[in-house]
Design an enzyme around this catalytic site. Sequence first.
Site, PDB file in Angstrom:
ATOM      1  N   HIS A 187     -14.965  22.574  45.980  1.00 20.92           N
ATOM      2  CA  HIS A 187     -14.675  23.320  45.549  1.00 20.92           C
ATOM      3  C   HIS A 187     -16.062  25.547  45.452  1.00 20.92           C
ATOM      4  CE1 HIS A 187     -11.427  21.271  44.324  1.00 20.92           C
ATOM      5  NE2 HIS A 187     -10.251  22.301  44.281  1.00 20.92           N
ATOM      6  N   GLU A 429       0.439  17.023  49.050  1.00 24.38           N
ATOM      7  CA  GLU A 429      -1.063  17.069  49.756  1.00 24.38           C
ATOM      8  C   GLU A 429      -1.484  15.198  49.708  1.00 24.38           C
ATOM      9  OE1 GLU A 429      -3.433  18.512  46.617  1.00 24.38           O
ATOM     10  OE2 GLU A 429      -2.032  18.280  45.272  1.00 24.38           O
ATOM     11  N   ASP A 453      -6.665  18.184  50.339  1.00 22.99           N
ATOM     12  CA  ASP A 453      -5.776  16.606  50.027  1.00 22.99           C
ATOM     13  C   ASP A 453      -5.237  15.698  51.260  1.00 22.99           C
ATOM     14  OD1 ASP A 453      -7.490  16.367  47.800  1.00 22.99           O
ATOM     15  OD2 ASP A 453      -6.471  17.874  46.942  1.00 22.99           O
ATOM     16  N   CYS A 500      -1.151  26.444  51.062  1.00 18.92           N
ATOM     17  CA  CYS A 500      -2.360  26.397  50.244  1.00 18.92           C
ATOM     18  C   CYS A 500      -3.503  25.858  50.997  1.00 18.92           C
ATOM     19  CB  CYS A 500      -2.159  26.332  48.428  1.00 18.92           C
ATOM     20  SG  CYS A 500      -1.619  25.649  48.364  1.00 18.92           S
TER      21      CYS A 500
HETATM   22  C1  PEP Z   1      -5.324  21.244  48.678  1.00 19.00           C
HETATM   23  O1  PEP Z   1      -5.826  20.407  48.323  1.00 19.00           O
HETATM   24  O2  PEP Z   1      -4.621  21.691  49.485  1.00 19.00           O
HETATM   25  C2  PEP Z   1      -5.503  22.507  47.386  1.00 19.00           C
HETATM   26  C3  PEP Z   1      -4.699  23.924  48.018  1.00 19.00           C
HETATM   27  O3  PEP Z   1      -5.988  21.850  46.213  1.00 19.00           O
HETATM   28  P1  PEP Z   1      -7.128  22.139  45.639  1.00 19.00           P
HETATM   29  O4  PEP Z   1      -8.192  22.266  46.901  1.00 19.00           O
HETATM   30  O5  PEP Z   1      -7.544  23.260  44.538  1.00 19.00           O
HETATM   31  O6  PEP Z   1      -7.566  20.402  45.785  1.00 19.00           O
HETATM   32 MG    MG Z   2      -5.322  19.675  45.911  1.00 14.98          MG
END
Ligand code: PEP
Ligand code: MG
Length: 567
Positions: A187, A429, A453, A500
Amino acid sequence: MIKGIGASGGIAIGKAFIVSEHALKVEKKRIEDKAFEIERFRRCVKKAEEEIKNIIEVASKTLGAEETEIFEAHLLILQDPEFLGTVEMKINSEGVNSEFALEETITMFVSVFEDMGIEYMMERAGDVKDVGGRLMNLLLGVKTLAVGDIKDQSIIVKKDLTPSDTAQLNKEKVLGFVTGIGGRTSHSAIMARTLGIPAVVGLGTYMEEIKQGDLIILNGDDGEIIINPQEETLLKFKNFQQSQQEEKNQLMALVNEPAITLDGKGIELAGNIGSPEDARLALMQGAQGIGLFRTEFLYMDKDKLPSEEEQFNSYKEVLENMRGKGVIIRTLDIGGDKKLNYLPLTEELNPFLGCRALRLCLKEKHIFKTQLRALLRASVYGNLKIMFPMVSGVEEIVEVKKLLREVKQELSQQGIGYRESIEIGIMIEIPSAAIISDLLAKEVDFFSIGTNDLIQYTIAVDRMNEDVSYLYNPLHPAILRLVKLVINNAHKEGKWVGICGEMASDLRAVQILIGMGIDELSMSAGSIPKVKDLIRNSNYEHCKIIVEKVLNLSSPEEIEECLKKQK
Ligand code: PEP
Ligand code: MG
C-alpha cells in the site's frame, strides 16, 4: 548503487530524511542521587509537554479536530498524577534510573488497559505507548524523527510507510519515498503512485547504507538508489529528470482526449483513489470515472470507526466532484496488511487468508451496515456503483445482496432517500472466483479484476515480501489465462469487466488486456496519461493477435520477449 523494487516511476534527487522506528534498549541502573533523578525525569516530562503542545498548535491548523484530540489525550497522560507518581515512586523506593522506572510503568499501564478488552481502553493503551515512547526518547537523549517533522524538501526513508504516516505527511515537502519492506503492490507503493511521487520499496537491509542527510538519487523506474553521487552522475540524472518532466507535460496535452485505439475500440480509463482529495488528482489526469475507491483508508487514518455521517460526507463529496461519471466505491477491505489499531482483530497465522475484507464485514455486520447505509444515502448525489472485495463464492454475494435489501428497506421505512438502480459488482481477486466467474457473472452487474491479490493467491507469492517478489509477475501464463477466462465469462452474460489492480497500468500488459477485450482499466492517477497514450497508439486487431501469441507461451520471460518483438 543499491537496488530495491521500483514502485512509482520518476527520478527524485534530494537529501535523505530517515525516520527511525522506536526500538530503544533500556538498561537497569542503580541511582544514588534519587532527588536528582526525579528532577531529570520531571524536566523530560515538561519537554514532552512542550513538544505535544507544539504539535497541537500545528495540527489544529492543518488537520481536523479528531487528529488534534489524539494529542490532547497524550497531554492528559503527561499530566496524570497516577502515571507520573508510579514512575517517581519506583525511582524513590527501588533506587532505579528513570528509563527503567518508566519502562516498567508503561508495561504495567498498557497491560491493565489492554486486559480490560474494551475498545476505549485499548485506545488509551496505545496512547500510553506513544507518550511513553516520546518520554523515553527524551530521557535517552535519542532524537527520533517522525514523518510529520520534515521541514525541507527531502526523500523519506523508512522501514515501512503506514497510512497514519501519510496522514501527517506534508506532501509538498516529499520528493520521494524509500522503504525497507514491501513490493510493487504494497500500500505504500500504491500511495506513492497516487501522489505521483517516485518511490523505491523493498530495499531490505540495503536501507541501512543510507545515512541521515545523504544526498540520494532515487530512480523509481528501475528501483535504484545512488548514495552521495559524483558530480557527473548527478548532472546526468538531473538532465534525465528534466526530460521526464517534459514528456509528462506532453502527455498532459492528451488529458481531454478519449482513450481509444487507432481502429476505434474505446477503453474506459478510471482512477483508483483512497480519499476524496485523490478524486481531484484523478480528474486532473483525465480519469473518466473512479474505478476503485479504497474506503479502508477512511477507517485507517483515524482512531475509531468513522461514523455513518462522516462516511456519507466523503462518498457524497467524491460523487459530486465526479459530476455524473461512474464512481465505484469498494466496501471495507481491512485485514492482510491493512490494520485498524482500534479494532482488535484475532491474531492470525495467515492474515491474508484469514478473516479479511468481506469476510470480516459479514461477521461484524454492524460495521458493514453502517457503511452500506452511508453509501445508499450518498447514491442520490451521483453515479454510484458498489463493489465488494474478496468474494470467493456465490453464497457470499447472495448474502451481501440480502443484506443490502435489508438496509434499503430500513432506509425506506425511515423515509431516507437512495437511488434504486445502483450497479453492484465484485472484485475478482481470489482464484476460486475467477474459476467460477461464469456463475458469479449471473449475480452481479460488473467485475473488476483485483490482480494485486489475484497474483499473490494464484502464484502463492506474498505481495509484501521482497524476497519472493521475483515470482510476482502479471505476465505469468496462469494470470493471463485467468484474466481471459474472467473477461470471456463476464461478456457471455453481457456484463462489463475492468481491472483495478496494478496490472491495469503495467505498460507491458496493456495491449494484451486490450486484445482480450477489457472494458475498463483503473489505476493511480499518475499512470493515466501514459496508459492513454499507449491505447491511442495501439490497434485492437493487432492486440488480439498478440493475445493469441502470448497465450501459447509457457513462461513470463518468453512472453516478455515476445512483447518486445511486437513493438
Ligand atoms: C487488488 O487486490 O488488486 C486490489 C485492487 O485491491 P487491494 O490492492 O486494495 O488489495
Ligand atoms: Mg485486493
